[in-house]
Design an enzyme around this catalytic site. Structure first.
Site, PDB file in Angstrom:
ATOM      1  N   ASP A  35       1.022  -7.649   2.268  1.00 62.83           N
ATOM      2  CA  ASP A  35       1.160  -6.212   2.019  1.00 62.83           C
ATOM      3  C   ASP A  35       2.642  -5.796   2.002  1.00 62.83           C
ATOM      4  OD1 ASP A  35       0.841  -3.524   1.791  1.00 62.83           O
ATOM      5  OD2 ASP A  35      -0.593  -3.303   3.426  1.00 62.83           O
ATOM      6  N   SER A  42       3.582   2.233   8.591  1.00 66.88           N
ATOM      7  CA  SER A  42       3.392   1.326   7.470  1.00 66.88           C
ATOM      8  C   SER A  42       4.743   1.109   6.816  1.00 66.88           C
ATOM      9  CB  SER A  42       2.457   1.958   6.445  1.00 66.88           C
ATOM     10  OG  SER A  42       1.157   1.949   6.933  1.00 66.88           O
ATOM     11  N   HIS A  65       0.818  -1.218   0.000  1.00 72.78           N
ATOM     12  CA  HIS A  65       0.000   0.000   0.000  1.00 72.78           C
ATOM     13  C   HIS A  65       0.853   1.270   0.000  1.00 72.78           C
ATOM     14  CE1 HIS A  65      -0.014   0.018   4.598  1.00 72.78           C
ATOM     15  NE2 HIS A  65      -0.075   1.313   4.391  1.00 72.78           N
TER      16      HIS A  65
END
Ligand code: ASP
Length: 713
Positions: A220, A650, A83
């Site tokens: 991810d 992230s 992402h």
């Protein structure tokens, strides 16, 4: 760390060393010496983690736009989230060459795809500049003057320091509003390329249904690469550039981790608001978060409808839809968490105790007696005006053409000022990125969707008190055609979706822009004074709150130093914990490792649970290589741990006690979305993709063995 850099070790917390640090927290690296990490399970010394002038683990970590990444090869290979690379993957995708759907593997350097507007920062050093910043203030300043003075002084310090540290990027970060400011030196790389991305069906398996949830079965992760000019200096994209050589390469631990193992993360967490008051939380709970949920849910559904039958349109909307959906669901989680964990009531209780402490001493009463009330009155004002202000701001965000027009006109107005006086995006050091981002956004523009957004925003504004106070807006709102017709007539002849027109506009000064005939540009120029007023009001509030929160932090520290937790502000932090499950509600216990078996169980063949054939084939063939979890007998997919993280973490490396990579952080559980306001060991859990899944997908399923070899495996 480069020896040429001035390095001053400071206590970022800016207070006496009597402050006691709790387990909760994303700690600045200046605090490493005080965390006593070895007692918690850390196998590295503070100097092995961070050592100014020498090479340490921190040199292997970078910030990738708003995310974090780790250098996993001598040649600048970065591992981060899918992402985090999403925007680059989307920009490189077309319906004919759909990298989002199919994934992407560069077989060699030459096949790597430039990621426009990606930058990478590596922390090289820091220095406390609080005194320098705060010396810009005088007693007689208004809140707005105060805010502007701090902003200007921060910019001055940044520019001066960049002159002394040629080639580095300097940013002054506010560690504590109105109190502590720290200058950070960054190596700043501007040529970033996409190396490997799994298909979206792996990288975002489970889509929004599974986002912010556990158990999770999402791969991810992605690989990118940083490049420099042939002489090693930072440079824009050029085919002649060479891979960046990081000072430290992060070692992979292909054996992964086990339940209850110690883990720690380094990264660039974006923002938490744990020092804020109950009055702030009420504003969030009653005003801002519900509005965000409504506005974003509506925009997402319109973008999805528009893309449902046209892949080209779906690709154009993909990045924006994904980021709005992420915030929408997080906001819902936060609303639920605020209620469920009685966070406002708990805050009110601790504020009542603080008030008692303040009131029992004349000196304290004098200094801090009205603080909470004064802070409350700012949020009261924000709450009263919130519905209009939030929707008015959103008008020029939801309607992309209005956003383009605003950037164009704002840039023209700001360009007429001295560099230091300009809004940050238009300063000489930032303008290139701002313009590039504008052009990328224009390339993704889709007129029919934007017309719906404009109509929807006008309709919403028409129902809100205050909207008609602005003459120009009132004219649009009180036109007797339908909102769709009004939007259509404004949008039909705009040329803001054409980059040639945008480029022409960017060369013009404000007066010249005022005489360009374009209905959206004209509307935005007429609304511009109101937007500027709102921006100043935001600054005034920020200045006022900054001053008040500065004093509140002082009062709290005097009252109970143990309660003190530093808030995140997108600077380098460490957080630690253990691989551990949790109980989200009565009689439910969640274990901390998900496996490939779960991917297969969830796979329905329909969105968002489609699993690529390549994965199913390797699963059927039981071709798991060495990546099987010894106890579970399956390839582990994701892990859960009780560290303190937020957005910006992230892509953060999840390290074992020896500082080897065992996972890549990408999310939190639904209950943990409330972390931004309050962390709690019982419900706060972060989620990472297990390194074994990364290696299995990359090396075995998609046969990018050259990448495993590059990582020394
Ligand atoms: N997935 C999250 C985000 O990017 C990471 C987090 O907030 O924990 O917003």
């Amino acid at each position: 760390m480069s020896p040429r850099l001035p390095m001053l070790i400071v206590c970022f917390l800016g207070f006496a060393t009597s402050v006691v640090l709790s387990d909760e927290g994303m700690f600045p690296i200046s605090e490493l010496g005080r965390l006593n990490l070895s007692a918690k399970g850390m196998g590295l010394t503070p100097a092995e983690l961070f050592n100014p002038g020498q090479v340490s683990l921190v040199d292997g970590i970078c910030r990738v736009n708003g995310c974090t990444g780790s250098f996993v090869s001598r040649n600048g290979l970065i591992i981060t989230n899918h992402h985090c690379a999403f925007d680059a993957i989307q920009k490189a995708s077309t319906s004919k060459n759909d990298l989002l759907t199919n994934g992407f593997i560069a077989k060699d350097f030459a096949e790597e795809v430039p990621a426009p507007n990606y930058t990478v920062r590596i922390t090289e050093g820091y220095k406390d500049v609080s005194e320098q910043v705060l010396s810009a203030l005088t007693e007689s300043m208004t809140a707005l003057e105060r805010n502007k003075a701090i902003e200007k002084r921060r910019k001055e310090i940044e520019l001066e320091s960049e002159k002394e540290n040629k080639g580095l990027r300097v940013e002054v970060a506010e560690m504590f509003a109105g109190k502590t400011y720290v200058l950070f030196l960054y190596t700043y790389l501007k040529d970033i390329r996409l190396v490997f991305a799994p298909p979206i069906a792996v990288g975002a398996f489970g889509g929004e249904a599974d986002n912010w949830e556990w158990p999770r079965h999402t791969g991810d992760f992605s690989f990118m690469r940083a490049y420099t000019a042939p002489d090693g200096t930072s440079a824009e994209y050029s085919p002649n550039n060479i891979p960046y050589h990081p000072k430290r390469v992060i070692k992979i631990a292909p054996q992964g981790v086990n339940e209850e193992d110690f883990v720690f993360l380094l990264g660039y967490p974006g923002r938490t608001v744990r020092q804020k008051t109950a009055s702030f939380l009420k504003f969030e709970q009653d005003v801002r978060l519900p509005a965000v949920v409504e506005l974003y849910a509506w925009q997402i559904s319109e973008m999805e409808k528009a893309g449902a039958s046209d892949r080209e349109v779906a690709i154009k909307h993909a990045s924006r839809t994904k980021s709005l959906a992420n915030v929408e669901k997080r906001s819902r989680g936060q609303l639920l968490g605020l209620k469920r964990a009685s966070i406002v009531a708990t805050k009110e209780k601790s504020e009542a105790e603080l008030t008692k402490f303040i009131q029992t001493d004349a000196g304290r009463r004098n200094a801090y007696g009205s603080l909470l009330k004064d802070i409350g009155s700012v949020y009261q004002d924000m709450s009263e005006k919130g519905p209009f202000e939030i929707h008015f701001r959103e008008l020029k965000l939801a309607c992309r053409a209005m956003s383009f027009a605003f950037t164009i006109y704002d840039a023209a107005v700001e360009r007429e000022k001295q560099d230091l006086e300009r809004e940050t995006p238009y300063m000489n050091r930032n303008i290139e990125l701002t313009v590039q981002q504008l052009k990328l956004d224009v390339a993704d523009w889709h007129k029919p969707t934007d017309t719906i957004m404009l109509a929807g925003m006008l309709e919403r504004l028409s129902k809100i008190n205050g909207s008609r106070d602005m003459e120009r807006l009132a004219i649009v709102l009180d036109d007797n055609r339908s909102f769709a017709e009004r939007a259509e007539s404004l949008m039909s002849s705009t040329r803001l979706g054409d980059n040639r027109f945008v480029e022409e506009c960017l060369k013009k000064n404000p007066a010249e822009l005022e005489s360009v005939s374009d209905p959206i540009l004209n509307l935005v120029i007429q609304l511009y004074p109101a937007y500027k007023k709102l921006r100043d009001l935001d600054k005034e509030r920020e200045g006022r709150l900054g001053q008040l929160y500065g004093s509140l932090v002082e009062a709290k520290q005097a009252f109970d130093p143990a309660q003190f937790v530093p808030d995140a502000n997108a600077t380098l932090r460490i957080t630690y914990g253990r691989v551990r499950g949790y109980s989200p509600s009565d009689a439910i216990q969640k274990t901390p490792v998900s496996t490939l078996q779960g991917v297969i169980e969830k796979t329905t063949g329909a969105e968002p649970y489609i699993t690529p054939k390549a994965v199913l084939d390797r699963y059927a063939a039981k071709d798991f290589g060495t990546f099987v979890h010894p106890k579970l007998g399956q390839v582990p997919v994701a892990i859960l741990y009780n560290t303190d993280t937020t957005g910006g973490n992230s892509g953060s490396p999840v390290f074992n006690a020896k500082g080897e990579l065992v996972g890549v952080n990408f999310d939190r559980t639904f209950e943990a979305t409330i972390n931004d306001f309050a962390w709690n060991e019982s419900y706060s859990r972060s989620i990472g993709v297990d390194i074994r899944y990364v290696l299995w997908i990359t090396g075995i399923v998609y046969e990018a063995k050259h990448l495993l070899a590059e990582m020394g495996l």
